[in-house]
Design an enzyme around this catalytic site. Sequence first.
Site, short mmCIF file in Angstrom:
data_model
loop_
_atom_site.label_atom_id
_atom_site.label_comp_id
_atom_site.label_asym_id
_atom_site.label_seq_id
_atom_site.Cartn_x
_atom_site.Cartn_y
_atom_site.Cartn_z
N ARG A 151 -2.68 -56.37 -13.43
CA ARG A 151 -1.27 -56.46 -13.03
C ARG A 151 -0.48 -55.22 -13.43
O ARG A 151 0.31 -54.69 -12.64
CB ARG A 151 -0.65 -57.72 -13.64
N ILE A 152 -0.70 -54.74 -14.67
CA ILE A 152 0.04 -53.56 -15.11
C ILE A 152 -0.47 -52.32 -14.39
O ILE A 152 0.31 -51.48 -13.93
CB ILE A 152 -0.07 -53.40 -16.64
N ASP A 171 -12.42 -50.22 -12.43
CA ASP A 171 -12.31 -51.62 -12.81
C ASP A 171 -13.44 -52.38 -12.13
O ASP A 171 -13.41 -52.59 -10.92
CB ASP A 171 -10.96 -52.21 -12.40
N ALA A 231 -1.75 -50.00 -24.16
CA ALA A 231 -2.35 -51.33 -24.03
C ALA A 231 -2.67 -51.95 -25.38
O ALA A 231 -1.96 -52.84 -25.87
CB ALA A 231 -3.60 -51.25 -23.16
N ASP A 256 1.26 -45.59 -27.68
CA ASP A 256 2.22 -46.61 -28.10
C ASP A 256 1.58 -47.60 -29.07
O ASP A 256 2.28 -48.37 -29.71
CB ASP A 256 2.76 -47.36 -26.87
N GLU A 261 -1.30 -51.07 -37.41
CA GLU A 261 0.13 -50.81 -37.19
C GLU A 261 0.96 -51.40 -38.32
O GLU A 261 0.77 -52.56 -38.69
CB GLU A 261 0.56 -51.40 -35.84
N HIS A 283 4.85 -49.05 -30.67
CA HIS A 283 4.47 -50.29 -29.97
C HIS A 283 5.67 -50.90 -29.26
O HIS A 283 6.09 -52.03 -29.52
CB HIS A 283 3.86 -51.31 -30.93
N LEU A 284 6.19 -50.15 -28.30
CA LEU A 284 7.40 -50.57 -27.57
C LEU A 284 7.11 -51.18 -26.20
O LEU A 284 8.04 -51.38 -25.42
CB LEU A 284 8.32 -49.34 -27.39
N GLY A 285 5.86 -51.46 -25.90
CA GLY A 285 5.51 -51.92 -24.55
C GLY A 285 6.33 -53.10 -24.07
O GLY A 285 6.71 -53.16 -22.90
N ALA A 286 6.62 -54.03 -24.97
CA ALA A 286 7.39 -55.22 -24.58
C ALA A 286 8.82 -55.17 -25.10
O ALA A 286 9.55 -56.15 -24.99
CB ALA A 286 6.71 -56.48 -25.10
#
Length: 534
Positions: A151-152, A171, A231, A256, A261, A283-286
């Site tokens: 999806r991403i 993939d 990811a 990220d 962490e 870690h700002l993905g979300a």
Amino acid sequence: MTKPVVLIAEELSPATIEALGPDFEVRHVDGADRSALLPALADVDAVLVRSATKLDAEAIAAAPQLKVIARAGVGLDNVDIKAATTAGVMVVNAPTSNIISAAELTIGHILSLARRIPAAHASLAAGAWKRSSYTGVELYEKTLGIIGLGRIGALIAARVQAFGVNVVAYDPYVTSARAQQLGVTLVTLDELLEQSDFVTIHMPKTPETTGMIGVEQLRRMKPTAYVVNVARGGLIDEQALFDALSTGEIAGAGLDVFTAEPPKEGSVAAALTALPNVVVTPHLGASTDEAQEKAGVSVAKSVKLALEGDLVPDAVNVAGGVIDPFVRPGIALVEKLGQILAGLATGAVTRIDLDVRGELAAYDVKVYELAALKGYFSRIVSDNVSYVNAPLLAQQRGVEISLTTSPDSKDYRNTTTLRAALADGSTLTVAGTLSGTKMVEKIIGINDYDIEVPIAEHHIVMLYTDRPGIVAVYGQKFGEAGINIAGMQIARRSAGGQALAVLTVDSPVPDEILAEVSGAIQADLFRELSLTEV
């Protein structure tokens, strides 16, 4: 009536509370404070967390009423899924809540690397004006390699194509037709690494994918190429990446996520953050308002479904999936048939064959297997039984289950039959249907005796030799004991043979009355069935 208790252990958006609605008692606790969390779990039905609250086996054991753990986000590293499953606790997350945010952050890293934006900003903010020191490259006509076209990955492909970027992907689980639909060329991993000017990885972290970009893979990349990982930490071998960046083997990296962490001082990850050709974010993905709100609202809806007894599409430890509206009403019926099966069984069941007939055969009814097991085990074990741990209970007790379907249904629009094989070699069948526009749950067969009885809270099932006066005997005895018979149906195969009677009564029958009636009519089978609400 007491409201179910939902414990919110971390800060969530106001929209999350609104999505829960007024039907729950909402409490708050600092989930990172272990001494506050454990006692707060004592009487809760659901707990909502993000990433700071650790719901391990100890925490789950401290919550005997817990039915659902909801993670407002994607990762579940802070939840012991195995312990939750054993305890019958559903675990849900919000797998699609951050996909746009993660895709956009990836684009941000790519642009930052191409135009050297962070370094140029730092230089100018420090008072320097060095235009020639920060010459970058255009994205136009470059090649982006996407590892993992889920999806991403698909969102990223759509966005970079607007820049005139050529997109290739690796993939093994994506078809060429799907790739063609996305305007992407499928290649091998080696081909992707060799062709790409930018490489971005979007794979789940598994033993197979951990370190999948290592020394050999980095050597295949162009010296002018960049690699991006928003990811999972560990997909790229951090030591190999540090060496490749330090020696100029590749041009740069955007990161990220990290193996540990936050990166510890003296670690390879910390050394990576100090390199001049690396762009890093914590870690700002979300970490967008929109993603946080979507995650909270999504899991709030899942909590409502779970506490209402429904299966949840985003449950990670339940093999249910999306349930068609036509299938859903039958779940409660099948669960009650499972209860009836357990109540009638004279010994241990080794196998349950589930047969679904009629229009339902055109739909995915595999969820009925879960419902049958949940109903069966709720009558024979003292532990909490849910859609989550019912398959585990079946495995532990050696109960197999199978499902067959057929469009042929002789007398009803749809029928569901449970056939049980018992350890002593005997068999037992119970059949049911949903009848009429009101979808009334009915028992329509027991051991091949045809009956039609609406399912109620209390039933008595009797098998005896058919002869005059028997109905009067048990009618009188129940009457004398103050037991009202609300309904009754008798089925037989031949006059003078055995008769099966199913009575619906308004209240439980004391054991001594059951024994007296059974002896009086010389019953071959005599069971009281008290069904729990599902």
